[in-house]
Motif scaffolding. Structure first.
Motif, PDB file in Angstrom:
ATOM      1  N   PRO A 171       0.786  -1.238   0.000  1.00  0.00           N
ATOM      2  CA  PRO A 171       0.000   0.000   0.000  1.00  0.00           C
ATOM      3  C   PRO A 171       0.814   1.282   0.000  1.00  0.00           C
ATOM      4  CG  PRO A 171      -0.968  -1.596   1.508  1.00  0.00           C
ATOM      5  CD  PRO A 171       0.348  -2.170   1.079  1.00  0.00           C
ATOM      6  N   TRP A 172       2.046   1.271   0.568  1.00  0.00           N
ATOM      7  CA  TRP A 172       2.829   2.510   0.617  1.00  0.00           C
ATOM      8  C   TRP A 172       3.181   3.033  -0.773  1.00  0.00           C
ATOM      9  CZ3 TRP A 172       7.397   2.104  -1.860  1.00  0.00           C
ATOM     10  CH2 TRP A 172       8.050   0.875  -1.880  1.00  0.00           C
ATOM     11  N   LEU A 173       3.043   2.223  -1.816  1.00  0.00           N
ATOM     12  CA  LEU A 173       3.351   2.684  -3.170  1.00  0.00           C
ATOM     13  C   LEU A 173       2.479   3.862  -3.598  1.00  0.00           C
ATOM     14  CD1 LEU A 173       3.872  -0.687  -5.100  1.00  0.00           C
ATOM     15  CD2 LEU A 173       5.603   1.076  -4.667  1.00  0.00           C
ATOM     16  N   ARG A 174       1.310   4.007  -2.967  1.00  0.00           N
ATOM     17  CA  ARG A 174       0.450   5.132  -3.359  1.00  0.00           C
ATOM     18  C   ARG A 174       1.148   6.463  -3.111  1.00  0.00           C
ATOM     19  NH1 ARG A 174      -4.305   4.646  -2.139  1.00  0.00           N
ATOM     20  NH2 ARG A 174      -4.285   2.538  -1.268  1.00  0.00           N
ATOM     21  N   TRP A 175       2.027   6.521  -2.112  1.00  0.00           N
ATOM     22  CA  TRP A 175       2.714   7.767  -1.804  1.00  0.00           C
ATOM     23  C   TRP A 175       3.882   8.015  -2.750  1.00  0.00           C
ATOM     24  CZ3 TRP A 175      -0.755   9.925   0.839  1.00  0.00           C
ATOM     25  CH2 TRP A 175      -1.505   9.203   1.766  1.00  0.00           C
ATOM     26  N   VAL A 176       4.226   7.011  -3.550  1.00  0.00           N
ATOM     27  CA  VAL A 176       5.330   7.133  -4.504  1.00  0.00           C
ATOM     28  C   VAL A 176       4.851   7.736  -5.827  1.00  0.00           C
ATOM     29  CG1 VAL A 176       6.991   5.757  -5.856  1.00  0.00           C
ATOM     30  CG2 VAL A 176       6.608   5.245  -3.448  1.00  0.00           C
ATOM     31  N   GLN A 177       3.566   7.639  -6.098  1.00  0.00           N
ATOM     32  CA  GLN A 177       3.045   8.090  -7.388  1.00  0.00           C
ATOM     33  C   GLN A 177       3.475   9.522  -7.743  1.00  0.00           C
ATOM     34  OE1 GLN A 177       1.717   6.810  -9.969  1.00  0.00           O
ATOM     35  NE2 GLN A 177       0.234   5.222  -9.530  1.00  0.00           N
ATOM     36  N   PRO A 178       3.416  10.492  -6.825  1.00  0.00           N
ATOM     37  CA  PRO A 178       3.815  11.856  -7.202  1.00  0.00           C
ATOM     38  C   PRO A 178       5.289  11.979  -7.597  1.00  0.00           C
ATOM     39  CG  PRO A 178       2.513  11.865  -5.185  1.00  0.00           C
ATOM     40  CD  PRO A 178       2.866  10.445  -5.468  1.00  0.00           C
ATOM     41  N   LEU A 179       6.115  10.998  -7.194  1.00  0.00           N
ATOM     42  CA  LEU A 179       7.545  11.056  -7.492  1.00  0.00           C
ATOM     43  C   LEU A 179       7.910  10.384  -8.813  1.00  0.00           C
ATOM     44  CD1 LEU A 179       8.893  10.133  -3.936  1.00  0.00           C
ATOM     45  CD2 LEU A 179       8.565  12.414  -4.897  1.00  0.00           C
ATOM     46  N   ARG A 180       6.923   9.852  -9.507  1.00  0.00           N
ATOM     47  CA  ARG A 180       7.214   9.085 -10.714  1.00  0.00           C
ATOM     48  C   ARG A 180       8.016   9.846 -11.762  1.00  0.00           C
ATOM     49  NH1 ARG A 180       2.395   5.258 -12.774  1.00  0.00           N
ATOM     50  NH2 ARG A 180       3.951   5.024 -14.399  1.00  0.00           N
ATOM     51  N   PRO A 181       7.826  11.143 -11.947  1.00  0.00           N
ATOM     52  CA  PRO A 181       8.620  11.840 -12.973  1.00  0.00           C
ATOM     53  C   PRO A 181      10.128  11.743 -12.777  1.00  0.00           C
ATOM     54  CG  PRO A 181       6.732  13.175 -12.360  1.00  0.00           C
ATOM     55  CD  PRO A 181       6.777  12.029 -11.385  1.00  0.00           C
ATOM     56  N   VAL A 182      10.593  11.543 -11.507  1.00  0.00           N
ATOM     57  CA  VAL A 182      12.039  11.494 -11.281  1.00  0.00           C
ATOM     58  C   VAL A 182      12.594  10.069 -11.367  1.00  0.00           C
ATOM     59  CG1 VAL A 182      11.846  13.493  -9.771  1.00  0.00           C
ATOM     60  CG2 VAL A 182      11.939  11.210  -8.751  1.00  0.00           C
ATOM     61  N   PHE A 183      11.734   9.077 -11.384  1.00  0.00           N
ATOM     62  CA  PHE A 183      12.205   7.695 -11.340  1.00  0.00           C
ATOM     63  C   PHE A 183      13.069   7.292 -12.542  1.00  0.00           C
ATOM     64  CE2 PHE A 183       9.004   5.659  -8.178  1.00  0.00           C
ATOM     65  CZ  PHE A 183       9.553   6.436  -7.183  1.00  0.00           C
ATOM     66  N   PRO A 184      12.699   7.633 -13.775  1.00  0.00           N
ATOM     67  CA  PRO A 184      13.558   7.228 -14.903  1.00  0.00           C
ATOM     68  C   PRO A 184      14.999   7.708 -14.755  1.00  0.00           C
ATOM     69  CG  PRO A 184      11.434   7.935 -15.717  1.00  0.00           C
ATOM     70  CD  PRO A 184      11.460   8.270 -14.250  1.00  0.00           C
ATOM     71  N   ALA A 185      15.193   8.946 -14.286  1.00  0.00           N
ATOM     72  CA  ALA A 185      16.544   9.460 -14.109  1.00  0.00           C
ATOM     73  C   ALA A 185      17.279   8.723 -12.994  1.00  0.00           C
ATOM     74  CB  ALA A 185      16.500  10.959 -13.811  1.00  0.00           C
ATOM     75  N   VAL A 186      16.571   8.427 -11.895  1.00  0.00           N
ATOM     76  CA  VAL A 186      17.195   7.710 -10.779  1.00  0.00           C
ATOM     77  C   VAL A 186      17.600   6.303 -11.205  1.00  0.00           C
ATOM     78  CG1 VAL A 186      16.789   6.733  -8.488  1.00  0.00           C
ATOM     79  CG2 VAL A 186      16.011   9.053  -9.013  1.00  0.00           C
ATOM     80  N   VAL A 187      16.685   5.604 -11.884  1.00  0.00           N
ATOM     81  CA  VAL A 187      16.985   4.244 -12.340  1.00  0.00           C
ATOM     82  C   VAL A 187      18.157   4.254 -13.316  1.00  0.00           C
ATOM     83  CG1 VAL A 187      16.100   2.279 -13.646  1.00  0.00           C
ATOM     84  CG2 VAL A 187      14.645   3.401 -11.942  1.00  0.00           C
ATOM     85  N   ALA A 188      18.176   5.213 -14.227  1.00  0.00           N
ATOM     86  CA  ALA A 188      19.263   5.297 -15.206  1.00  0.00           C
ATOM     87  C   ALA A 188      20.599   5.537 -14.514  1.00  0.00           C
ATOM     88  CB  ALA A 188      18.970   6.408 -16.207  1.00  0.00           C
ATOM     89  N   HIS A 189      20.609   6.402 -13.499  1.00  0.00           N
ATOM     90  CA  HIS A 189      21.847   6.699 -12.772  1.00  0.00           C
ATOM     91  C   HIS A 189      22.375   5.453 -12.075  1.00  0.00           C
ATOM     92  CE1 HIS A 189      24.760   8.785 -10.267  1.00  0.00           C
ATOM     93  NE2 HIS A 189      24.216   8.215  -9.200  1.00  0.00           N
ATOM     94  N   VAL A 190      21.498   4.758 -11.346  1.00  0.00           N
ATOM     95  CA  VAL A 190      21.920   3.543 -10.635  1.00  0.00           C
ATOM     96  C   VAL A 190      22.383   2.486 -11.628  1.00  0.00           C
ATOM     97  CG1 VAL A 190      21.132   1.645  -9.175  1.00  0.00           C
ATOM     98  CG2 VAL A 190      20.433   3.996  -8.655  1.00  0.00           C
TER      99      VAL A 190
END
Length: 313
Positions: free
Chosen positions: A251-270
């Motif tokens: 259920p905590w994933l619901r709080w992650v939704q607003p951060l989705r725009p930054v995820f591609p950059a974070v995943v690419a960096h890692v």
């Protein structure tokens, strides 16, 4: 939601998998699909199990407390799914809930992944979901039912070495969002379930996958937790009961939704940092099909596809 006037309502509009309701689950032979049919059957729902592994499907069905029906079906075959839908209708009546859960995954560099295998992941996960909706929407329209599309946090940010899987999960999210707007006037609700680390055989080789291993290692402790299929099935069942547009597992994933725009950059960096630590030979190695269910599907597909490589066990 107003009725379109084209069909009669068979029962009060609710997705709750209570006694007597008909719940259809694709990919029901193992993993989350198996756990979900067990959960809703325990609540008295009549279940229709669709999947590729007939023996495993029948073994699961034989252990369920409520009436069930097994149909061996390839979700990429629209004609076969249409026949399965008619068989389910004749056996139980129209479906109240349909869960598009069937999915496979393959790991490895895009350039080293067999083209047929890459396309097969897309066909099962994305095209198979659309085929499932096409086969069962007439029944869901009759019952003013609920269609649940199983997606993944892979739709949040695409990981290298998992291109087909990530593309398919982003695709099913978009498909379900578009479908929702089309069928709401008919009283049909469409939900999307976002699954995180789930303890199915699909991630049994997680530590062999460099990018996924790195992504998980860089997540906070609570986000690294692997949840059991039974726990995920609990969350899905609750979402079905609410006819939720979005189901988060956990259920905590619901709080992650607003951060989705930054995820591609974070995943690419890692991913870039992790991939630098591997040799060209390591990255050229083909991880292949992930999980027993995926291998069973690929083995069946490859047997009818000349030149397709055998899955690696």
């Amino acid at each position: 939601m107003p009725d379109s006037g084209s069909t009669a309502t068979r029962q009060p509009r609710t997705g709750a998998p209570r006694k007597g309701r008909v719940v259809v689950v694709t990919g029901a032979a193992r993993g989350v699909g198996e756990a979900l049919v067990r959960k809703v059957s325990a609540k008295g729902a009549r279940t229709v199990l669709l999947g590729r592994e007939a023996e495993t499907l029948h073994r699961v069905a034989a252990s369920l407390p409520a009436p069930s029906l097994c149909v061996e079906t390839d979700v990429t075959d629209q004609a076969a799914l249409d026949r399965a839908a008619r068989q389910a209708l004749d056996h139980f009546g129209p479906a109240d809930v349909v869960v598009a859960n069937a999915g496979i995954a393959a790991g490895g560099a895009f350039s080293r992944t067999d083209a047929d295998l890459w396309r097969r992941v897309i066909d099962v996960n994305l095209v198979g979901s659309a085929n499932t909706a096409r086969a069962f929407l007439p029944q869901l329209t009759r019952t003013r039912g609920y269609f649940l599309q199983i997606a993944s946090t892979a739709a949040f940010g695409s990981a290298p070495m998992m291109s087909a899987y990530c593309a398919s999960k982003a695709g099913v999210e978009s498909f379900a969002q578009a479908l929702r707007g089309e069928v709401e006037p008919d009283g049909v609700d469409v939900g999307i379930a976002y699954l995180h680390w789930t303890g199915t055989d699909m991630i049994a080789g997680l530590d062999e996958h460099p990018v996924l291993r790195a992504l998980r290692r860089h997540q906070p402790a609570f986000a690294r937790r692997v949840h059991s299929p039974a726990q995920v099935a609990d969350w899905l069942t609750a979402g079905i009961g609410r006819r939720a547009h979005r189901v988060y597992a956990p259920p905590w994933l619901r709080w992650v939704q607003p951060l989705r725009p930054v995820f591609p950059a974070v995943v690419a960096h890692v991913a870039r940092r992790e991939l630098r630590t591997f040799s060209v030979g390591d990255l050229s190695a083909d991880t292949g099909v992930l999980g027993a269910g995926g291998r069973a599907d690929w083995r069946s597909f490859a047997s009818g596809s000349p030149g397709a490589p055998e899955p690696r066990d």
